[in-house]
Design a protein around this motif. Structure first.
Motif, PDB file in Angstrom:
ATOM      1  N   SER A 111       0.837  -1.196   0.000  1.00 35.61           N
ATOM      2  CA  SER A 111       0.000   0.000   0.000  1.00 35.61           C
ATOM      3  C   SER A 111       0.875   1.251   0.000  1.00 35.61           C
ATOM      4  CB  SER A 111      -0.910   0.025   1.226  1.00 35.61           C
ATOM      5  OG  SER A 111      -1.787  -1.084   1.225  1.00 35.61           O
ATOM      6  N   PRO A 112       0.440   2.306  -0.667  1.00 34.25           N
ATOM      7  CA  PRO A 112       1.252   3.529  -0.714  1.00 34.25           C
ATOM      8  C   PRO A 112       1.211   4.335   0.579  1.00 34.25           C
ATOM      9  CG  PRO A 112      -0.765   3.814  -1.979  1.00 34.25           C
ATOM     10  CD  PRO A 112      -0.730   2.393  -1.560  1.00 34.25           C
ATOM     11  N   TYR A 113       0.226   4.041   1.454  1.00 32.14           N
ATOM     12  CA  TYR A 113       0.107   4.783   2.705  1.00 32.14           C
ATOM     13  C   TYR A 113      -0.090   3.816   3.870  1.00 32.14           C
ATOM     14  CZ  TYR A 113      -0.903   8.554  -0.575  1.00 32.14           C
ATOM     15  OH  TYR A 113      -0.850   9.449  -1.621  1.00 32.14           O
ATOM     16  N   PHE A 114       0.460   4.192   5.054  1.00 30.97           N
ATOM     17  CA  PHE A 114       0.146   3.446   6.269  1.00 30.97           C
ATOM     18  C   PHE A 114      -0.081   4.445   7.392  1.00 30.97           C
ATOM     19  CE2 PHE A 114       4.755   3.908   6.829  1.00 30.97           C
ATOM     20  CZ  PHE A 114       4.880   4.154   8.191  1.00 30.97           C
ATOM     21  N   GLY A 115      -0.803   3.990   8.407  1.00 33.41           N
ATOM     22  CA  GLY A 115      -1.085   4.840   9.547  1.00 33.41           C
ATOM     23  C   GLY A 115      -1.043   4.055  10.838  1.00 33.41           C
ATOM     24  N   VAL A 116      -0.688   4.732  11.927  1.00 31.38           N
ATOM     25  CA  VAL A 116      -0.614   4.090  13.244  1.00 31.38           C
ATOM     26  C   VAL A 116      -1.565   4.805  14.196  1.00 31.38           C
ATOM     27  CG1 VAL A 116       1.694   3.112  13.031  1.00 31.38           C
ATOM     28  CG2 VAL A 116       1.439   5.506  13.666  1.00 31.38           C
ATOM     29  N   GLU A 117      -2.205   4.023  15.079  1.00 29.20           N
ATOM     30  CA  GLU A 117      -3.270   4.555  15.928  1.00 29.20           C
ATOM     31  C   GLU A 117      -3.316   3.774  17.234  1.00 29.20           C
ATOM     32  OE1 GLU A 117      -8.072   5.589  15.419  1.00 29.20           O
ATOM     33  OE2 GLU A 117      -6.832   4.958  13.707  1.00 29.20           O
ATOM     34  N   TYR A 118      -3.766   4.417  18.327  1.00 31.17           N
ATOM     35  CA  TYR A 118      -3.953   3.767  19.623  1.00 31.17           C
ATOM     36  C   TYR A 118      -2.667   3.152  20.159  1.00 31.17           C
ATOM     37  CZ  TYR A 118      -9.073   4.054  19.660  1.00 31.17           C
ATOM     38  OH  TYR A 118     -10.363   4.490  19.699  1.00 31.17           O
ATOM     39  N   GLY A 119      -1.509   3.546  19.619  1.00 36.45           N
ATOM     40  CA  GLY A 119      -0.250   3.012  20.101  1.00 36.45           C
ATOM     41  C   GLY A 119       0.106   1.642  19.578  1.00 36.45           C
ATOM     42  N   ARG A 120      -0.859   0.862  19.078  1.00 32.72           N
ATOM     43  CA  ARG A 120      -0.582  -0.534  18.685  1.00 32.72           C
ATOM     44  C   ARG A 120      -1.331  -0.980  17.441  1.00 32.72           C
ATOM     45  NH1 ARG A 120      -3.951  -4.442  20.102  1.00 32.72           N
ATOM     46  NH2 ARG A 120      -2.251  -5.843  20.684  1.00 32.72           N
ATOM     47  N   GLU A 121      -2.041  -0.067  16.790  1.00 30.62           N
ATOM     48  CA  GLU A 121      -2.790  -0.447  15.583  1.00 30.62           C
ATOM     49  C   GLU A 121      -2.092   0.079  14.333  1.00 30.62           C
ATOM     50  OE1 GLU A 121      -7.210  -0.290  17.651  1.00 30.62           O
ATOM     51  OE2 GLU A 121      -6.793   0.914  15.879  1.00 30.62           O
ATOM     52  N   CYS A 122      -2.128  -0.761  13.296  1.00 32.98           N
ATOM     53  CA  CYS A 122      -1.518  -0.417  11.999  1.00 32.98           C
ATOM     54  C   CYS A 122      -2.589  -0.531  10.913  1.00 32.98           C
ATOM     55  CB  CYS A 122      -0.361  -1.365  11.702  1.00 32.98           C
ATOM     56  SG  CYS A 122       0.339  -1.202  10.035  1.00 32.98           S
ATOM     57  N   TRP A 123      -2.766   0.536  10.151  1.00 31.33           N
ATOM     58  CA  TRP A 123      -3.787   0.579   9.097  1.00 31.33           C
ATOM     59  C   TRP A 123      -3.112   0.879   7.758  1.00 31.33           C
ATOM     60  CZ3 TRP A 123      -8.999  -0.281  10.033  1.00 31.33           C
ATOM     61  CH2 TRP A 123      -9.370  -0.347  11.388  1.00 31.33           C
ATOM     62  N   CYS A 124      -3.707   0.361   6.670  1.00 33.64           N
ATOM     63  CA  CYS A 124      -3.138   0.537   5.325  1.00 33.64           C
ATOM     64  C   CYS A 124      -4.181   1.144   4.387  1.00 33.64           C
ATOM     65  CB  CYS A 124      -2.675  -0.799   4.737  1.00 33.64           C
ATOM     66  SG  CYS A 124      -1.735  -1.852   5.856  1.00 33.64           S
ATOM     67  N   ALA A 125      -3.691   1.811   3.360  1.00 33.96           N
ATOM     68  CA  ALA A 125      -4.570   2.338   2.303  1.00 33.96           C
ATOM     69  C   ALA A 125      -3.980   1.963   0.955  1.00 33.96           C
ATOM     70  CB  ALA A 125      -4.719   3.849   2.416  1.00 33.96           C
ATOM     71  N   SER A 126      -4.674   1.102   0.209  1.00 39.04           N
ATOM     72  CA  SER A 126      -4.211   0.704  -1.117  1.00 39.04           C
ATOM     73  C   SER A 126      -4.443   1.836  -2.108  1.00 39.04           C
ATOM     74  CB  SER A 126      -4.950  -0.552  -1.588  1.00 39.04           C
ATOM     75  OG  SER A 126      -6.301  -0.246  -1.859  1.00 39.04           O
ATOM     76  N   SER A 127      -3.891   1.672  -3.314  1.00 37.69           N
ATOM     77  CA  SER A 127      -4.038   2.702  -4.346  1.00 37.69           C
ATOM     78  C   SER A 127      -5.476   2.835  -4.807  1.00 37.69           C
ATOM     79  CB  SER A 127      -3.134   2.378  -5.542  1.00 37.69           C
ATOM     80  OG  SER A 127      -3.412   1.084  -6.045  1.00 37.69           O
ATOM     81  N   SER A 128      -6.300   1.800  -4.555  1.00 34.59           N
ATOM     82  CA  SER A 128      -7.700   1.842  -4.982  1.00 34.59           C
ATOM     83  C   SER A 128      -8.655   2.116  -3.820  1.00 34.59           C
ATOM     84  CB  SER A 128      -8.075   0.522  -5.659  1.00 34.59           C
ATOM     85  OG  SER A 128      -7.921  -0.566  -4.776  1.00 34.59           O
ATOM     86  N   SER A 129      -8.113   2.478  -2.651  1.00 34.61           N
ATOM     87  CA  SER A 129      -8.963   2.645  -1.469  1.00 34.61           C
ATOM     88  C   SER A 129      -9.714   3.960  -1.451  1.00 34.61           C
ATOM     89  CB  SER A 129      -8.105   2.547  -0.207  1.00 34.61           C
ATOM     90  OG  SER A 129      -7.200   3.647  -0.144  1.00 34.61           O
ATOM     91  N   GLY A 130      -9.271   4.900  -2.249  1.00 32.99           N
ATOM     92  CA  GLY A 130      -9.915   6.197  -2.267  1.00 32.99           C
ATOM     93  C   GLY A 130      -9.246   7.231  -1.391  1.00 32.99           C
TER      94      GLY A 130
END
Length: 515
Positions: A111-130
C-alpha cells in the motif's frame, strides 16, 4: 508519564486483543471483485478497543521522533479517525504489542500509505482505497500533531497516534504494481474485453495467480497469447487482440491475487501478453517468406493457383499438394486452408518477391509474423502456425515458375496455326459459355485442349481447373465478362509450365479471324 504507561500496559494485556503484527488482518476492502472476508474477522471492531479508557488520558505527549532514522516513509500528519463506518485508511488492519513504524510499513508494503493509531494499531490504504492526502475530506480531518501522543507499543521513541487519532505516512517500502516482464513474451497492452472474448480459451481461475503462473499455464497448452483479468483470471488464445479495443493502461488497475506488485487487468479489462515469435522453419525445400495479407474475395487472392481445404491441415500437407502440381509457392490460412501459386501478388514495395511485374495492384502486403499465429488444424503438437483470418503463411521453393499462357508462335510450332490466347473468362457450371464437346484428363495441356477442339472444327478452346477442356463456336454476351489473368493461374495437370484456367475460370484460346 508513569501512570499513563501503567494504564496502557494493563490495557495491552486484555486477552481478546490481537497479539502480533501478522495476526488477524482486518480488511475492509470493498472492491466488488474481491473475495468475501471471513465473517469472524469482519466482526473485529478496532473502534471498540476501550475508547472510554483512552479518552480519559489528558496528559500531553510531545512526539519524540516523527521521522525515525530507518525512514519507513514521510509523515503526512495527525488526523481524526473517529468514524466506525468509514476508516481513513480502510484497506487492511493489524494490531501488535510490539508495533513500530517500521513494522507497520512492512505490513502495509503493498500500500502507498500506512497509519498508526492507539499506540498498537496499523492501518493501510491501497491505491484503490480512495484515500488521498490532498482530498477535501482528508484535509478537513487533519489536526494538531500534539493530538497524536501515544508512544508506539514496540518503540517508546516513536508516536503511534492516539484514541481516534491516526498518524499517516507515505510508505517508503511501497512499489507501485506494474505489468510484469515475462521471458519469451512481449506485453501488448490493456484491452477492453468483448463478446466473444478476446482470448477465449482455457480459463484458469486462481486465488494465487501471478503473471508467471498464467504464462506457464498457457504455454503448456501451446497457446501463443495469454491475458490476466479481474485479478485472478488467466485466459489463453491463438490470435492477437483487436487494436480497436486497446485502452489506456490506467484502466487495468487490479493487482494479481498472488502478487500485489503485479497488474492483472480489471473488470472487463485484460492485460495481454504475446509469445515472442521465432522465425518459422522451412518446410521441405520450401523456404519461409513471411506473413502476408490476403483478400477475402476469390478473384483477388494473393496466391491464385490451386486451393484445398482440410480441417486437419499441416504445413507439410499443403507443401506436398502444391509441390506435386509444380507450384513454387504455397501458403496456409485460417488453420485449414492451403493456397498454391506461381506468383505472390505482393507488389514492388515488398522487394518484388514474386516477379509479378506489377501486372496487378498488390494484394499481399507483408505484415508481422505474429499476425499469422493460428495453429495448423492437423498439427498434434500444436506448435506450427497456418496463417490466420485473411493472413497467409507463405513459403517458396526455387525460382519463380516459368508457367505462362502459350503464344501463337508456340501453338504454331505445335501444328496449331492461327490459334492465340484471348484472355481469362468467367464460367458457370450451370450454364457453360462453351457448349460444344468437352474432355477431362489428368495429363491436360494447352496443346492437348486446343488440338482436341481444332480437329473437331471448333473456333474456341477453353481450359479450366487444371484438367478440363471445353469447345465452342460462340460465347454470346459472356465474351464481355473477361476477368484479370491472375484468376486463370492453375497449372495444367500435364504441364506445370502452362496455365489451365481456375475454378469457374476459362483460359480461352481463339482461332484467328473468328472474332
Amino acid at each position: 508519564m508513569a501512570p499513563q504507561r501503567s494504564l496502557l500496559q494493563g490495557a495491552f494485556l486484555l486477552p481478546f486483543l490481537v497479539s502480533s503484527i501478522s495476526a488477524f488482518p482486518y480488511n475492509t476492502n470493498s472492491d466488488a471483485n474481491s473475495k468475501a472476508r471471513d465473517l469472524n474477522l469482519n466482526l473485529l471492531k478496532p473502534r471498540s478497543h476501550f475508547p472510554t479508557l483512552f479518552k480519559r488520558q489528558n496528559t500531553t505527549f510531545t512526539p519524540a521522533n516523527t521521522n525515525p532514522s530507518s525512514n519507513p516513509g514521510t509523515r503526512l500528519g495527525c488526523y481524526r479517525d473517529d468514524s466506525a463506518s468509514s476508516r481513513l485508511l480502510p484497506t487492511s488492519f493489524t494490531a501488535s504489542d510490539t508495533l513500530t513504524l517500521e513494522a507497520c510499513a512492512v505490513f502495509c508494503s503493498s500500500s502507498p500509505y500506512f497509519g498508526v493509531e492507539y499506540g498498537r494499531e496499523c492501518w493501510c490504504a491501497s491505491s484503490s482505497s480512495g484515500f488521498s492526502p490532498t482530498s477535501p475530506s482528508t484535509l478537513a480531518a487533519k489536526v494538531s500533531d500534539t493530538d497524536c501522543s501515544f508512544p508506539c507499543a514496540g518503540n517508546n521513541d516513536q508516536t503511534c497516534g492516539a484514541g481516534e487519532r491516526i498518524e499517516v505516512y507515505t510508505n517508503a517500502l511501497y512499489r507501485p504494481p506494474m505489468n510484469a516482464q515475462v521471458p519469451g513474451f512481449d506485453y501488448l497492452g490493456c484491452y477492453r474485453e468483448s463478446s466473444p472474448r478476446l482470448l477465449p480459451n482455457s480459463l484458469l481461475g486462481d486465488d494465487t495467480l501471478t503473471t508467471a503462473k498464467c504464462a506457464a499455464y498457457c504455454t503448456n497448452l501451446s497457446f501463443p497469447y495469454f491475458g490476466l483479468e479481474y485479478g485472478r483470471e488467466c485466459w489463453c488464445g491463438v490470435s492477437p487482440p483487436f487494436d480497436s479495443q486497446k485502452v489506456p493502461e490506467t484502466e487495468c488497475s487490479m493487482t494479481c491475487a498472488g502478487a500485489p506488485d503485479q497488474i492483472c487487468g480489471a473488470g472487463n479489462r485484460i492485460n495481454v501478453y504475446e509469445k515472442q515469435m521465432e522465425t518459422p522453419a522451412d518446410v521441405g525445400d520450401y523456404r519461409y517468406q513471411g506473413c502476408y495479407t490476403d483478400s477475402p474475395v476469390t478473384g483477388e487472392k494473393s496466391l491464385t493457383g490451386k486451393v484445398t481445404y482440410d480441417a486437419a491441415m499441416t504445413l507439410d500437407k499443403c507443401r506436398m499438394t502444391c509441390e506435386k502440381d509444380g507450384y513454387p509457392y504455397f501458403g496456409t490460412e485460417y488453420g485449414s486452408q492451403c493456397f498454391c501459386g506461381t506468383k505472390l501478388y505482393d507488389g514492388p514495395e515488398n522487394d518484388d518477391v514474386s516477379d509479378d511485374e506489377d501486372d496487378y495492384p498488390p494484394r499481399a502486403l507483408k505484415v508481422l509474423d505474429r499476425e499469422c499465429s493460428m495453429r495448423c488444424g492437423g498439427d498434434a503438437t500444436n506448435m506450427t502456425n497456418c496463417g490466420d483470418a485473411n493472413r497467409l503463411s507463405v513459403y517458396w521453393n526455387g525460382e519463380v515458375s516459368e508457367a505462362r499462357n502459350l503464344d501463337s508462335d508456340e501453338l504454331e510450332d505445335a501444328d496449331l496455326p492461327g490459334w492465340f490466347y484471348s484472355g481469362c473468362h468467367r464460367d458457370d457450371v450451370a450454364q457453360r459459355i462453351l457448349t460444344g464437346p468437352s474432355t477431362r484428363s489428368n495429363d491436360m495441356t494447352v496443346e492437348t485442349c486446343v488440338g482436341f477442339c481444332n480437329t473437331r472444327g471448333f473456333t474456341y478452346a477453353g481450359l479450366e481447373y487444371q484438367t478440363e477442356c471445353y469447345c465452342g463456336n460462340a460465347m454470346d454476351s459472356v465474351n464481355l465478362d473477361e476477368v484479370d489473368g491472375s484468376q486463370c493461374e492453375e497449372l495444367c495437370s500435364g504441364d506445370a509450365e502452362e496455365y489451365c484456367g481456375g475454378p469457374r475460370r476459362l483460359s480461352l484460346y481463339t482461332l484467328r479471324n473468328i472474332r
